[in-house]
Design a protein around this motif. Sequence first.
Motif, PDB file in Angstrom:
ATOM      1  N   LYS A 127       0.787  -1.295  -0.060  1.00 51.64           N
ATOM      2  CA  LYS A 127       0.037   0.050   0.268  1.00 51.64           C
ATOM      3  C   LYS A 127       0.831   1.252   0.065  1.00 51.64           C
ATOM      4  CE  LYS A 127      -3.809  -2.351   0.417  1.00 51.64           C
ATOM      5  NZ  LYS A 127      -4.853  -2.349  -0.540  1.00 51.64           N
ATOM      6  N   PHE A 128       0.408   2.168  -0.734  1.00 47.52           N
ATOM      7  CA  PHE A 128       1.143   3.532  -0.911  1.00 47.52           C
ATOM      8  C   PHE A 128       0.175   4.653  -0.668  1.00 47.52           C
ATOM      9  CE2 PHE A 128       3.504   6.589  -3.894  1.00 47.52           C
ATOM     10  CZ  PHE A 128       3.924   6.906  -2.975  1.00 47.52           C
ATOM     11  N   ALA A 129       0.299   5.455   0.368  1.00 43.06           N
ATOM     12  CA  ALA A 129      -0.460   6.445   0.830  1.00 43.06           C
ATOM     13  C   ALA A 129       0.271   7.874   0.989  1.00 43.06           C
ATOM     14  CB  ALA A 129      -1.183   6.465   2.113  1.00 43.06           C
ATOM     15  N   VAL A 130      -0.230   8.991   0.456  1.00 37.38           N
ATOM     16  CA  VAL A 130       0.351  10.218   0.527  1.00 37.38           C
ATOM     17  C   VAL A 130      -0.312  11.150   1.466  1.00 37.38           C
ATOM     18  CG1 VAL A 130       1.069  12.031  -0.819  1.00 37.38           C
ATOM     19  CG2 VAL A 130       1.303   9.871  -1.768  1.00 37.38           C
ATOM     20  N   THR A 131       0.435  11.793   2.527  1.00 37.89           N
ATOM     21  CA  THR A 131      -0.033  12.722   3.261  1.00 37.89           C
ATOM     22  C   THR A 131      -0.241  14.125   2.718  1.00 37.89           C
ATOM     23  OG1 THR A 131       0.860  11.448   5.294  1.00 37.89           O
ATOM     24  CG2 THR A 131       0.185  14.025   5.426  1.00 37.89           C
ATOM     25  N   VAL A 132      -1.087  14.545   2.862  1.00 41.86           N
ATOM     26  CA  VAL A 132      -1.408  16.077   2.356  1.00 41.86           C
ATOM     27  C   VAL A 132      -1.809  17.005   3.337  1.00 41.86           C
ATOM     28  CG1 VAL A 132      -2.872  17.366   0.853  1.00 41.86           C
ATOM     29  CG2 VAL A 132      -2.575  14.971   0.114  1.00 41.86           C
ATOM     30  N   ASN A 167       1.858   8.989  -9.649  1.00 40.69           N
ATOM     31  CA  ASN A 167       2.884   8.370  -9.284  1.00 40.69           C
ATOM     32  C   ASN A 167       3.111   7.490 -10.443  1.00 40.69           C
ATOM     33  OD1 ASN A 167       4.869   6.952  -7.887  1.00 40.69           O
ATOM     34  ND2 ASN A 167       3.370   5.468  -7.400  1.00 40.69           N
ATOM     35  N   GLY A 168       3.809   7.668 -11.286  1.00 38.55           N
ATOM     36  CA  GLY A 168       3.926   7.017 -12.653  1.00 38.55           C
ATOM     37  C   GLY A 168       2.770   7.383 -13.391  1.00 38.55           C
ATOM     38  N   THR A 169       2.023   6.275 -13.754  1.00 36.88           N
ATOM     39  CA  THR A 169       0.787   6.487 -14.565  1.00 36.88           C
ATOM     40  C   THR A 169      -0.391   6.703 -13.722  1.00 36.88           C
ATOM     41  OG1 THR A 169       0.436   4.143 -14.652  1.00 36.88           O
ATOM     42  CG2 THR A 169       1.515   5.099 -16.424  1.00 36.88           C
ATOM     43  N   ASP A 170      -0.191   6.640 -12.376  1.00 43.06           N
ATOM     44  CA  ASP A 170      -1.354   6.592 -11.502  1.00 43.06           C
ATOM     45  C   ASP A 170      -1.767   8.003 -11.097  1.00 43.06           C
ATOM     46  OD1 ASP A 170      -3.148   5.990  -9.331  1.00 43.06           O
ATOM     47  OD2 ASP A 170      -1.649   5.775  -7.958  1.00 43.06           O
ATOM     48  N   ARG A 171      -2.807   8.702 -11.847  1.00 39.87           N
ATOM     49  CA  ARG A 171      -3.270  10.002 -11.327  1.00 39.87           C
ATOM     50  C   ARG A 171      -4.472  10.235 -10.301  1.00 39.87           C
ATOM     51  NH1 ARG A 171      -4.826  14.390 -16.112  1.00 39.87           N
ATOM     52  NH2 ARG A 171      -6.265  15.598 -14.844  1.00 39.87           N
ATOM     53  N   ARG A 172      -4.261  11.044  -9.452  1.00 46.68           N
ATOM     54  CA  ARG A 172      -5.356  11.333  -8.541  1.00 46.68           C
ATOM     55  C   ARG A 172      -5.668  12.630  -8.311  1.00 46.68           C
ATOM     56  NH1 ARG A 172      -6.639   6.202  -6.291  1.00 46.68           N
ATOM     57  NH2 ARG A 172      -5.402   4.792  -7.467  1.00 46.68           N
ATOM     58  N   ALA A 174     -10.136  19.561  -1.896  1.00 46.99           N
ATOM     59  CA  ALA A 174      -9.922  20.433  -0.738  1.00 46.99           C
ATOM     60  C   ALA A 174     -10.126  19.742   0.457  1.00 46.99           C
ATOM     61  CB  ALA A 174     -10.571  21.716  -0.820  1.00 46.99           C
ATOM     62  N   GLY A 175      -9.245  20.079   1.539  1.00 43.84           N
ATOM     63  CA  GLY A 175      -9.571  19.410   2.847  1.00 43.84           C
ATOM     64  C   GLY A 175      -9.069  17.838   2.981  1.00 43.84           C
ATOM     65  N   THR A 176      -8.540  17.309   1.693  1.00 37.22           N
ATOM     66  CA  THR A 176      -7.993  15.961   1.977  1.00 37.22           C
ATOM     67  C   THR A 176      -6.885  15.871   2.814  1.00 37.22           C
ATOM     68  OG1 THR A 176      -8.712  15.501  -0.082  1.00 37.22           O
ATOM     69  CG2 THR A 176      -7.215  13.972   0.466  1.00 37.22           C
ATOM     70  N   SER A 177      -6.554  15.025   3.662  1.00 30.72           N
ATOM     71  CA  SER A 177      -5.300  14.650   4.407  1.00 30.72           C
ATOM     72  C   SER A 177      -4.455  13.530   4.210  1.00 30.72           C
ATOM     73  CB  SER A 177      -5.732  14.823   6.059  1.00 30.72           C
ATOM     74  OG  SER A 177      -6.638  13.596   6.024  1.00 30.72           O
ATOM     75  N   LYS A 178      -5.152  12.720   3.300  1.00 27.00           N
ATOM     76  CA  LYS A 178      -4.349  11.456   2.999  1.00 27.00           C
ATOM     77  C   LYS A 178      -5.011  11.044   1.567  1.00 27.00           C
ATOM     78  CE  LYS A 178      -2.554   8.731   5.660  1.00 27.00           C
ATOM     79  NZ  LYS A 178      -2.483   7.534   6.951  1.00 27.00           N
ATOM     80  N   VAL A 179      -3.960  10.647   0.551  1.00 26.25           N
ATOM     81  CA  VAL A 179      -4.455   9.920  -0.592  1.00 26.25           C
ATOM     82  C   VAL A 179      -3.840   8.659  -0.930  1.00 26.25           C
ATOM     83  CG1 VAL A 179      -4.197  10.290  -3.018  1.00 26.25           C
ATOM     84  CG2 VAL A 179      -4.379  12.390  -1.742  1.00 26.25           C
ATOM     85  N   GLN A 180      -4.406   7.660  -1.160  1.00 27.85           N
ATOM     86  CA  GLN A 180      -4.315   6.338  -1.295  1.00 27.85           C
ATOM     87  C   GLN A 180      -4.043   6.264  -2.683  1.00 27.85           C
ATOM     88  OE1 GLN A 180      -4.339   4.017   1.473  1.00 27.85           O
ATOM     89  NE2 GLN A 180      -2.820   3.071   0.222  1.00 27.85           N
ATOM     90  N   MET A 181      -2.850   6.024  -2.991  1.00 28.84           N
ATOM     91  CA  MET A 181      -2.387   5.677  -4.445  1.00 28.84           C
ATOM     92  C   MET A 181      -2.392   4.022  -4.821  1.00 28.84           C
ATOM     93  SD  MET A 181      -1.557   9.023  -5.002  1.00 28.84           S
ATOM     94  CE  MET A 181      -0.729   8.866  -6.655  1.00 28.84           C
ATOM     95  N   ASP A 189       4.286  -1.740   3.847  1.00 28.79           N
ATOM     96  CA  ASP A 189       3.544  -0.587   3.154  1.00 28.79           C
ATOM     97  C   ASP A 189       4.055   0.866   3.567  1.00 28.79           C
ATOM     98  OD1 ASP A 189       1.586  -2.457   2.582  1.00 28.79           O
ATOM     99  OD2 ASP A 189       0.117  -1.950   4.203  1.00 28.79           O
ATOM    100  N   LEU A 190       4.023   1.811   2.630  1.00 28.56           N
ATOM    101  CA  LEU A 190       4.505   2.891   2.750  1.00 28.56           C
ATOM    102  C   LEU A 190       3.263   3.912   3.095  1.00 28.56           C
ATOM    103  CD1 LEU A 190       7.352   4.244   2.585  1.00 28.56           C
ATOM    104  CD2 LEU A 190       6.977   5.186   0.147  1.00 28.56           C
ATOM    105  N   ASP A 191       3.237   4.592   4.347  1.00 28.33           N
ATOM    106  CA  ASP A 191       1.953   5.360   4.718  1.00 28.33           C
ATOM    107  C   ASP A 191       2.539   6.571   5.203  1.00 28.33           C
ATOM    108  OD1 ASP A 191      -0.279   6.413   5.585  1.00 28.33           O
ATOM    109  OD2 ASP A 191      -0.977   4.555   6.693  1.00 28.33           O
TER     110      ASP A 191
END
Length: 197
Positions: free
Chosen positions: A114-119, A131-136, A140-147, A187-189
């Motif tokens: 799993k790969f999650a990005v903090t915002v 992230n590569g071909t993965d586009r998200r 507004a107000g999001t604190s974490k994005v699950q790639m 996992d990278l969280d």
Amino acid sequence: MKSSILRAGVTLACALGLAACGGGDGDLYLQGSVSGVTKDGLVLKNGGDTVKVVAPYTSFTFPNRVSTDDRFTIEVVQPLPSNNAKCDVINPTARANYYTIAQISVVCTIKTHKFAVTVNGLTASGLTIVNGTDRRDVAAGTSKVQMSDVYEDGPYGVTILNQPAGQTCTVTGGDNGKGSGTMGSTDLDGKVVVNCA
């Protein structure tokens, strides 16, 4: 006497004929294709014969040849390479001939994590991260994005594709401090962070 010599000659001719087409003299290489392997550690066996799959990890050939009609059974020796979840041998058992040997392959599955990005600080709309071909698209107000999951030992690299309206976002963290690196064995969280201001 004459018939004994004749029988011996026929026997020799038959033996030579069988040898020419692979009967009993070990003239066939037991080999096949490999997919899903990216590092050392995969070992295959056929009876007492073993072979290590080495770079570029696309094929294998057992060191000892087999004869036509010899029965073979190819198995995976444990443990697997550290980043493989499993390896399956396709068409592992048959009697050796040019057709059956051509059907052998080994298909391995690489582990994913799993790969999650903090915002931080995102108050506007319009942010897009990739992230590569993965586009998200990030609301507004999001604190974490699950790639999408990333292959173990595979690269990751988060970048900003579109900035949000009225804000500027930058990427930090990861192995190089700029959002990029190599996926480890867990996992990278939250190690990669998008900061918006």
